[in-house]
Design an enzyme around this catalytic site. Sequence first.
Site, PDB file in Angstrom:
ATOM      1  N   VAL A  82      -2.214   6.492  -8.263  1.00  0.00           N
ATOM      2  CA  VAL A  82      -3.286   7.420  -6.903  1.00  0.00           C
ATOM      3  C   VAL A  82      -2.618   6.698  -6.070  1.00  0.00           C
ATOM      4  O   VAL A  82      -2.070   5.924  -5.668  1.00  0.00           O
ATOM      5  CB  VAL A  82      -4.690   6.863  -7.050  1.00  0.00           C
ATOM      6  N   LYS A  83      -3.013   6.968  -4.799  1.00  0.00           N
ATOM      7  CA  LYS A  83      -2.413   7.588  -3.467  1.00  0.00           C
ATOM      8  C   LYS A  83      -3.396   6.692  -2.776  1.00  0.00           C
ATOM      9  O   LYS A  83      -4.192   7.942  -2.293  1.00  0.00           O
ATOM     10  CB  LYS A  83      -1.593   8.190  -2.615  1.00  0.00           C
ATOM     11  N   VAL A  84      -3.395   4.988  -2.144  1.00  0.00           N
ATOM     12  CA  VAL A  84      -4.102   4.975  -1.656  1.00  0.00           C
ATOM     13  C   VAL A  84      -3.576   4.868  -0.066  1.00  0.00           C
ATOM     14  O   VAL A  84      -1.628   4.344   0.120  1.00  0.00           O
ATOM     15  CB  VAL A  84      -4.772   4.327  -1.057  1.00  0.00           C
TER      16      VAL A  84
END
Length: 220
Positions: A82-84
């Site tokens: 997951v990219k934040v």
Amino acid sequence: MKFFVDSADVAEIRDLATTGLVDGVTTNPSLVAKSGRKFFDVLAEICAAVEGPVSAEVTATDADAMVAEGRTLAKLAANIAVKVPLTWDGLKACRALAQAGTKVNVTLCFSANQAILAAKAGAAFISPFVGRLDDVGEDGMDLIRDIRTIYDNYERFTTEILVASIRHPRHVTDAAKIGADVCTVPPDVLRKLAQHPLTDRGLDAFLADWKKTGQSILKA
Ligand code: G3P
């Protein structure tokens, strides 16, 4: 050094994956928009095409919503990362997702201090954007050098440096010399890594000379 493909073009990713040289994929909302396809369909196909981590970016901006989106994305496939974004909310979401066992890629990093925070928040990857720093007159590779030095100072910092916003082969060479862990490379730049005019010229000469011998390796 690991190579990720920076793309949401499934056909390109599949083609490059046949080389066995692709260790993962990164996507972002702009790349998904460029594909013109549904995000989840694209992700499912990419995750099936490569074994390594596939970065899928949240689009919420507050921590709780980022965590909710991150959990949804993480359920799509075992290899989703997951990219934040590197904001306070992104760091909070990173910590929560990482503690729950999800790999997190903290993106849009433009300073060494941001990279320290991401490591402390438990990021699996930090994504400094070298090309965009070059674009505004800074040297993106200086940032990679600084982050490498800092992370190497602390055993507990296990976050991998994922060099992003790569624009040309020289970025890859420089990142490798510094010891970055991963380069995420657009397909056209990845293909250029294998090219050299002297290789082409040399091969043409070898093949022309071999033809003159009239021999065949398979029919020897
Ligand atoms: O991985 C982030 C990357 O896609 C950004 O690249 O060329 O838009 O700065 P660029």
